[in-house]
Design an enzyme around this catalytic site. Structure first.
Site, PDB file in Angstrom:
ATOM      1  N   HIS A 141     -11.831 -15.316   7.794  1.00  0.00           N
ATOM      2  CA  HIS A 141     -11.704 -13.810   7.648  1.00  0.00           C
ATOM      3  C   HIS A 141     -11.323 -13.808   5.953  1.00  0.00           C
ATOM      4  O   HIS A 141     -11.845 -12.638   5.344  1.00  0.00           O
ATOM      5  CB  HIS A 141     -10.600 -13.269   8.269  1.00  0.00           C
ATOM      6  CG  HIS A 141     -11.256 -12.939   9.846  1.00  0.00           C
ATOM      7  ND1 HIS A 141     -10.682 -11.809  10.327  1.00  0.00           N
ATOM      8  CD2 HIS A 141     -12.416 -13.270  10.156  1.00  0.00           C
ATOM      9  CE1 HIS A 141     -11.243 -11.647  11.369  1.00  0.00           C
ATOM     10  NE2 HIS A 141     -12.221 -12.298  11.461  1.00  0.00           N
ATOM     11  N   ARG A 173       2.638  -0.170  13.483  1.00  0.00           N
ATOM     12  CA  ARG A 173       1.394   0.399  13.644  1.00  0.00           C
ATOM     13  C   ARG A 173       0.716   0.702  12.349  1.00  0.00           C
ATOM     14  O   ARG A 173       0.877   1.531  11.463  1.00  0.00           O
ATOM     15  CB  ARG A 173       1.412   1.699  14.558  1.00  0.00           C
ATOM     16  CG  ARG A 173       2.219   1.507  16.074  1.00  0.00           C
ATOM     17  CD  ARG A 173       0.837   0.959  16.635  1.00  0.00           C
ATOM     18  NE  ARG A 173      -0.287   1.817  16.713  1.00  0.00           N
ATOM     19  CZ  ARG A 173      -0.401   2.858  17.464  1.00  0.00           C
ATOM     20  NH1 ARG A 173       0.252   3.270  18.359  1.00  0.00           N
ATOM     21  NH2 ARG A 173      -1.669   3.574  17.168  1.00  0.00           N
ATOM     22  N   ALA A 192       0.837  -1.078  -0.194  1.00  0.00           N
ATOM     23  CA  ALA A 192      -0.122   0.002  -0.122  1.00  0.00           C
ATOM     24  C   ALA A 192       0.756   1.118  -0.250  1.00  0.00           C
ATOM     25  O   ALA A 192       0.621   2.285  -0.570  1.00  0.00           O
ATOM     26  CB  ALA A 192      -0.852   0.152   1.433  1.00  0.00           C
ATOM     27  N   PHE A 193       1.794   1.124   0.649  1.00  0.00           N
ATOM     28  CA  PHE A 193       2.965   2.406   0.801  1.00  0.00           C
ATOM     29  C   PHE A 193       3.433   2.946  -0.588  1.00  0.00           C
ATOM     30  O   PHE A 193       3.539   4.125  -0.368  1.00  0.00           O
ATOM     31  CB  PHE A 193       3.805   1.881   1.860  1.00  0.00           C
ATOM     32  CG  PHE A 193       4.371   3.286   2.461  1.00  0.00           C
ATOM     33  CD1 PHE A 193       3.816   3.920   3.601  1.00  0.00           C
ATOM     34  CD2 PHE A 193       5.810   3.719   2.145  1.00  0.00           C
ATOM     35  CE1 PHE A 193       4.342   5.163   4.147  1.00  0.00           C
ATOM     36  CE2 PHE A 193       6.423   4.939   2.682  1.00  0.00           C
ATOM     37  CZ  PHE A 193       5.509   5.614   3.881  1.00  0.00           C
TER      38      PHE A 193
END
Length: 145
Positions: free
Chosen positions: A113, A74, A42-43
């Site tokens: 999930h 985090r 994502a970064f």
């Protein structure tokens, strides 16, 4: 006839889930109108989104990622940086940059999930395609300048 083009960036972290967003996007926008780009995570999406938007080739850029708490960092800081970067890319270029980035608080690497998020990413991909089409239509009508 020239078709409107869209860019779709997808992070490869959790690709088995994230790639489903493209499936949903393709339900509303034909594949011939979409250029797909993979990034490691994502970064890396905001910079590529900004570069693609600057080309002037795309009516919108959609970006898909799953940012989860891996226990090492985090994930909320990463998620915030990504969303801020995507918004800035859109604001700086004038090209809509759409986020299909999910940041669940309690993702678990279980089949249950994973199934939930795979299905949800298809829906989020459709929502991003719908947003891209609506923005394009509004801009083409001359209502947004």
């Amino acid at each position: 006839m020239t078709h409107t083009r869209y860019a779709f960036i997808k992070a490869q972290w959790h690709a088995d889930i994230v790639d489903r967003a493209l499936e949903g996007f393709l339900q509303l926008i034909p594949a011939e109108q979409i250029d797909v780009f993979d990034v490691p995570g994502a970064f890396e999406m905001p910079l590529l989104a900004q570069e693609l938007a600057k080309t002037g080739k795309y009516a919108a850029v959609a970006c898909a990622a799953l940012v989860v708490d891996g226990g090492i960092y985090r994930h909320d800081f990463v998620a915030q940086a990504v969303v801020d970067g995507l918004m800035r890319a859109g604001m700086d270029t004038g090209v809509p940059v759409l986020s299909v980035s999910l940041t669940p608080h309690h993702f678990q690497e279980t089949d249950h999930h994973k199934a939930i998020y795979r299905d949800h990413f298809v829906e989020k991909g459709r929502e991003a395609a719908n947003a891209a089409l609506m923005i394009t239509k509004t801009r083409e009508s001359g209502l947004a300048a």
